[in-house]
Design a protein around this motif. Structure first.
Motif, PDB file in Angstrom:
ATOM      1  N   LEU A 163       0.846  -1.187   0.000  1.00  0.00           N
ATOM      2  CA  LEU A 163       0.000   0.000   0.000  1.00  0.00           C
ATOM      3  C   LEU A 163       0.881   1.236   0.000  1.00  0.00           C
ATOM      4  CD1 LEU A 163      -2.419  -1.043   2.908  1.00  0.00           C
ATOM      5  CD2 LEU A 163      -2.849  -1.268   0.454  1.00  0.00           C
ATOM      6  N   ALA A 164       0.336   2.350  -0.481  1.00  0.00           N
ATOM      7  CA  ALA A 164       1.068   3.617  -0.370  1.00  0.00           C
ATOM      8  C   ALA A 164       1.163   3.953   1.116  1.00  0.00           C
ATOM      9  CB  ALA A 164       0.339   4.717  -1.126  1.00  0.00           C
ATOM     10  N   VAL A 165       2.383   4.078   1.611  1.00  0.00           N
ATOM     11  CA  VAL A 165       2.584   4.290   3.047  1.00  0.00           C
ATOM     12  C   VAL A 165       3.845   5.124   3.256  1.00  0.00           C
ATOM     13  CG1 VAL A 165       3.882   2.141   3.324  1.00  0.00           C
ATOM     14  CG2 VAL A 165       2.770   3.150   5.304  1.00  0.00           C
ATOM     15  N   GLY A 166       3.804   5.972   4.267  1.00  0.00           N
ATOM     16  CA  GLY A 166       5.000   6.702   4.657  1.00  0.00           C
ATOM     17  C   GLY A 166       5.833   5.836   5.582  1.00  0.00           C
ATOM     18  N   VAL A 167       7.125   5.771   5.333  1.00  0.00           N
ATOM     19  CA  VAL A 167       8.028   5.054   6.228  1.00  0.00           C
ATOM     20  C   VAL A 167       9.031   6.042   6.796  1.00  0.00           C
ATOM     21  CG1 VAL A 167       7.807   2.800   5.112  1.00  0.00           C
ATOM     22  CG2 VAL A 167       9.608   4.348   4.396  1.00  0.00           C
ATOM     23  N   THR A 168       9.429   5.800   8.032  1.00  0.00           N
ATOM     24  CA  THR A 168      10.438   6.612   8.691  1.00  0.00           C
ATOM     25  C   THR A 168      11.649   5.741   8.938  1.00  0.00           C
ATOM     26  OG1 THR A 168       8.721   7.926   9.767  1.00  0.00           O
ATOM     27  CG2 THR A 168      10.946   8.034  10.706  1.00  0.00           C
TER      28      THR A 168
END
Length: 107
Positions: A87-92
Motif C-alpha cells: 500500500l502507499a505508506v510513509g516510512v520513517t
C-alpha cells in the motif's frame, strides 16, 4: 567501484571489476500504517532474491531488515537498495545510519 547519484538524489554503486562479491545490508524503519514492506538490494534495477526481505510492519514500531548474500557481478553492474510496500505508506528510517550497504570483492 564508484558511487553515483542520479537526478532524484538516489545513490547507487557502480561496479568496475567483475567477480564474486559479498553484499551486506541493513536498515531500520517504521511505517505510518500497518502493511507489508519489502527492502531489496538490486542489481541493475532487479531485486536480488537472496537479498530481499518482506515483513508486516506495525504502526510506529521500528523493524530491522538485514542480511547478506554472495553474488557474481559483471563490470558496469549497478547495486542499490529499494523499499516498496503493498500500500502507499510513509516510512520513517531509523536514526543514525538509517541504511547501510557494503559490497566486498571476494574473488
Amino acid at each position: 567501484d564508484e558511487i553515483e547519484t542520479d537526478s532524484t538524489g538516489r545513490a547507487e554503486l557502480k561496479n568496475l571489476l567483475p567477480g564474486v562479491y559479498e553484499i551486506n545490508y541493513e536498515t531500520t524503519m517504521s511505517a505510518a500504517l500497518g502493511t507489508t514492506v519489502t527492502t531489496a538490494v538490486r542489481q541493475n534495477g532487479t531485486n536480488i532474491p537472496s537479498a530481499t526481505v518482506s515483513r508486516l510492519l506495525s504502526v510506529g514500531v521500528n523493524s530491522l531488515f538485514s542480511g547478506n548474500t554472495i553474488v557474481t557481478l559483471a563490470a558496469g553492474d549497478v547495486i542499490d537498495m529499494a523499499i516498496s510496500a503493498l500500500l502507499a505508506v510513509g516510512v520513517t528510517l531509523g536514526s543514525g545510519a538509517s541504511a547501510v550497504l557494503t559490497v566486498k570483492k571476494l574473488d
